[in-house]
Scaffold this active site. Structure first.
Site, short mmCIF file in Angstrom:
data_model
loop_
_atom_site.label_atom_id
_atom_site.label_comp_id
_atom_site.label_asym_id
_atom_site.label_seq_id
_atom_site.Cartn_x
_atom_site.Cartn_y
_atom_site.Cartn_z
N ASP A 63 80.36 -42.27 -31.61
CA ASP A 63 80.82 -41.18 -30.75
C ASP A 63 82.29 -41.29 -30.36
OD1 ASP A 63 78.38 -39.94 -30.78
OD2 ASP A 63 77.62 -41.16 -29.13
N CYS A 64 82.94 -42.40 -30.71
CA CYS A 64 84.33 -42.60 -30.30
C CYS A 64 85.24 -41.64 -31.02
CB CYS A 64 84.75 -44.04 -30.59
SG CYS A 64 86.47 -44.34 -30.24
N TRP A 65 86.16 -41.02 -30.26
CA TRP A 65 87.11 -40.06 -30.85
C TRP A 65 88.45 -40.70 -31.17
CZ3 TRP A 65 86.81 -36.10 -26.29
CH2 TRP A 65 85.48 -35.58 -26.20
N ASP A 66 88.58 -41.97 -30.96
CA ASP A 66 89.86 -42.66 -31.17
C ASP A 66 90.95 -42.13 -30.26
OD1 ASP A 66 88.73 -44.14 -33.25
OD2 ASP A 66 89.04 -42.45 -34.61
#
Lengths: 107, 775
Positions: A46-49
């Protein structure tokens, strides 16, 4: 690609209430490991950076690995945060370094 | 309202003026943003010079002042007094070091010195522009002190504080006051009875009416900080009520005999104890370790006042105090652990504290030296010095008082047994100062035989019914066996453990002491002072001295004359991570009821270690806010260094800054490219400032602190090192040379080696080339 926490440098912000990365993550993905009190990303997919955690970490313990679409290792993107400036160091897959410094307001 | 900064430059009667073109500098400064007035004058510290500044402030022409003159360590109060006189906030006065760290250090390169002076002034102006004013914080306190320990040190401290008008709570864990001193027969150097001194002290203490005494009470918990301690006390039952008249009828009927120690015969001591010769408090007390309880109850029946109540229960109470004096005292080292001396096994082997009891007229033998097994008088006494002391197996240190105590006890022996033989086994006799007289008297007048050698065994000869002490006499090289009926072991001193204070920092010997030698009385938790043998082994007179010193230091704190302005917390930025609370060496920082960190002014020492560790830079000392520091760093003109790398050095105000001043004064030149910022401690340097410096194009950053063992605030330098190492690792990942940021250490006299280290650093920077962040 999710943030990677250097366990040697992370001190869980002394495990006092919420660590800074836990507070700042817009997706509420960072958490403290109950066993060792260190931060980890609990849902890597789920990480969007957005790199908020990397900027917030006072110990410089978090590193974001770039997603493969942007660049294979050793490509890197590392911020350095000052009082009213931020600098981004960009390393591409050939090891070429570029730096961008911007004015901002953190105070 | 925009700030109106006045820049005042001082020629220092030529010393600065002949190297720097102050006229030009002053003109340039006048054009900077925020500068309302820019003046140069031959001597600013003169009355006329001060009046120029004062007049400008009074007329409202300027409201912030930069003084470009000597080092801030010089004429410190001259300018501070001026600020107070004209009502200028102290933090609106910025000193700029144009003499020690500019013209003196760079007198051979006037052009570079000029560039440096311009940079330093610009930094000062840049810092002052966003500065905010701070009102000194003061809080009112009720002025009360807890004294832990009712021995001579505790009593002395309590008495002096009470006479100064402080309310004192005195806590003693045994049933009676007086501590170890009340158990002594005599004390040196005057050979008077300790009870005399204690009586006088006690009378004066009671006369103040300000001392609450709790006997049989222990401290079980301490919370809070200076000015605001909450102390939990546990009061054991005494089983004797205040109605006790001290008649002693209970003592007559008590069937349980109690020996004063493992090696002494039981005398008149019983399970119900009287106060002995020093009667405070007068009430008897039942020792429930020995008492047979209600099944016996003979004392209860016989007491004419009906004062004995075996049903009493323990009591817990909680009190609030401003400061604590820890005078918990000492215990003799357990002689039973020194196996080869047979303490507790062989009859006639006693410790020096046992001999004190034995020599007392109220002791088990009425002051006579008689053999416990056959009641014959003692004819030969052997003293063994350093019994367990200066020995890695037992106590590694010297207790410092046992030599004089033995010499004193030789006097006791001579008084009751004029013909007895006295032998002293010693390693070294340590009698500093006038105590040498005791040593002379023991040898020349009392005829004691001193044998230099540590005995390896004390044995019992069953035929002659005597003790045999064997040792190697290291002076003659021969083996010696001395027969004696009494062997006195001069055991060392061990600090009493108080669990509630276990977390206080101790030295390697286990004693709790403050920062030696600068503030020996205050331990590294503000508001707690240590006195007497809790601090280090000492004799009675030194204990009294230390108690007086502790009382004086304690008074200064609770009188609420804070010498530092504590840091401010910007709540809207704070995320309550608790680093400041964790890292404050004085425990001055704690979470208040809203959950935000708050600083307790009397506990704060202004080290700034909290601001160094704050990830959000929301706690800071006046003058070190992120806006001020950013203003200071941005003001640096990195291009003015004539091809030299530009270095920003954060110098600890205790040692490093004066060391560099000294180097400049001595003419150790170090390149005009080193721009300095004075910080209270290396631990006060925030990693964000270093980031700022690197991002502004400064080529290298130095953090210079005291040597790790010498830091006034304990861990300042080591904290700075660990923080900088963290940053260096990040820099390495960013492909910025980590060598650009370094922590150095310097003592106050290390100017020359500091300059050498700075030169090495600059050389390294030259090899590295310009800062990669430079545009």
């Amino acid at each position: 690609m999710p943030p990677k926490v250097n366990l040697q440098k992370c001190d869980g912000c002394r495990a006092e209430s919420e660590a800074l990365c836990v507070q700042i993550c817009p997706g509420d993905l960072m958490a403290l490991d109950e066993n060792n009190g260190k931060a980890y990303c609990r849902s890597a997919r789920d990480c969007w950076d957005c790199m908020s955690c990397v900027k917030a970490c006072p110990n410089g313990a978090i590193e974001t690995r770039l997603p493969y679409q942007l660049g294979y290792y050793p490509a890197k993107l590392i911020p350095l945060v000052g009082s009213n400036k931020i600098s981004w160091t960009v390393v591409d897959i050939h090891g070429k370094v570029e730096r961008f410094t911007f004015k901002n307001r953190n105070d | 309202m925009p700030p109106k900064i006045g820049v005042y430059l001082c020629h220092c009667y030529g010393e600065i003026g002949k190297i720097l073109d102050l006229e030009k500098l002053s003109q340039q400064a006048g054009k900077w943003r925020g500068v309302a007035a820019s003046i140069h004058y031959p001597g600013l510290c003169s009355a006329d010079g001060l009046e120029i500044i004062a007049e400008d402030v009074r007329q409202g022409r300027v409201d912030r002042v930069v003084v470009g003159a000597c080092s801030p360590a010089v004429h410190r109060d001259t300018f501070l007094r001026l600020a107070r006189q004209v009502g200028l906030n102290e933090h609106f006065l910025e000193r700029c070091n144009l003499r020690e760290q500019c013209t003196r250090a760079h007198r051979d390169q006037p052009a570079l010195a000029m560039a440096k002076a311009r940079n330093l002034l610009k930094m000062a102006v840049g810092r002052l522009s966003p500065a905010e004013s701070f009102e000194p914080v003061s809080s009112s306190t009720s002025r009360s002190v807890l004294v832990v320990g009712g021995g001579i040190a505790g009593l002395t401290a309590a008495e002096n504080l009470a006479r100064a008008g402080v309310n004192v709570t005195l806590v003693e864990k045994s049933p009676f006051l007086g501590g170890k001193v009340a158990r002594l027969h005599r004390y040196y150097p005057r050979f008077c009875s300790p009870r005399c001194g204690l009586e006088v002290l006690m009378a004066r203490l009671l006369a103040t009416g300000r001392v609450t005494v709790h006997t049989l009470t222990e401290v079980t918990g301490v919370r809070g900080t200076a000015g605001n301690f909450t102390v939990e006390l546990l009061k054991q039952p005494r089983y004797v009520k205040d109605a006790c008249t001290g008649c002693g009828a209970c003592l007559e009927v008590c069937p349980v005999e109690v020996a004063p120690s493992a090696a002494l015969p039981p005398g008149r001591q019983r399970a119900i104890e009287g106060p002995g010769l020093f009667p405070y408090p007068l009430n008897y007390a039942v020792n429930r370790v020995f008492c047979r309880g209600k099944s016996c109850s003979r004392c209860v029946e016989v007491c004419p006042a009906g004062a004995i109540d075996l049903d009493q229960e323990e009591d817990r109470l909680s009190i609030g105090v401003d400061a604590i004096i820890l005078a918990a005292g000492w215990e003799p080292y357990d002689a039973g652990r020194i196996n080869n001396y047979g303490y507790g096994r062989l009859p006639g082997v006693i410790t020096s504290m046992d001999l004190e009891v034995l020599a007392r007229p109220d002791g088990p033998t009425g002051g006579q030296l008689i053999r416990s097994h056959d009641k014959k008088p003692v004819r030969r006494v052997a003293f063994i010095q350093c019994a367990g002391s200066r020995d890695k197996q037992h106590l590694a240190y010297c207790s410092g008082v046992c030599c004089a105590a033995t010499l004193k006890q030789i006097d006791y022996v001579r008084a009751v047994a004029p013909g007895a033989g006295i032998f002293v086994f010693y390693m070294d006799i340590r009698t500093p100062g006038n105590l040498e007289e005791l040593y002379r008297r023991a040898r020349e007048e009392h005829g004691a035989v001193f044998i230099r050698g540590n005995p390896y065994a004390v044995e019992w000869d069953p035929v002659a019914e005597e003790l045999v002490v064997t040792a190697d006499d290291t002076l003659s090289g021969s083996r010696i066996a001395v027969r004696a009926e009494l062997v006195v072991l001069a055991t060392g001193m061990v600090p009493c453990a108080v669990p509630a204070f276990e977390r206080l920092e101790k030295d390697t010997t286990g004693f709790i002491t403050g920062h030696l030698p600068c503030s020996p009385m205050e331990v590294r938790r503000a508001g707690i002072y240590v006195a007497g043998c809790a601090q280090e082994p000492m004799d009675v007179s030194t204990s009294v001295k230390s108690a007086l010193a502790a009382a004086a230091e304690c008074l200064a704190t609770i009188q609420n004359q804070s010498v530092v302005v504590p840091p401010v917390v910007e709540r809207h930025k704070c995320d309550r991570c608790g680093r400041c609370v964790e890292e404050c060496p004085y425990g001055a920082c704690s979470f208040d009821t809203d959950g935000y960190p708050a600083v307790n002014p009397p506990a704060c020492r202004g080290c700034g270690i909290c601001q160094g560790g704050c990830p959000l830079r929301c706690i800071y000392l006046p003058g070190f806010s992120s806006r001020e520091m950013a203003g200071l760093i941005e003001a640096v003109d990195t291009g003015s260094m004539d091809e030299q790398p530009c270095v920003l050095a954060f110098l600890c105000a205790n040692d490093a800054y004066p060391a560099l001043d000294l180097a400049g004064t001595r003419g150790n030149s170090y390149g005009a490219n080193i721009l300095t910022v004075r910080v209270p401690c290396a631990g006060a340097v925030n990693a964000g400032w270093i980031n700022d410096a690197l991002l502004s194009g400064i080529d290298g950053v130095l953090v210079v602190g005291c040597r790790t063992t010498e830091c006034h605030y304990g861990r300042g330098t080591s904290l700075a090192e660990s923080r900088v190492n963290n940053l260096r690792e990040t820099l390495q990942r960013m492909l910025v040379e980590p060598e650009r940021v370094q922590v150095l250490t310097a003592g106050i006299e290390d100017g020359q080696s500091l300059v050498a280290a700075i030169k090495r650093f600059v050389k390294q920077l030259q090899e590295l080339g310009p800062n990669p962040f430079k545009e």
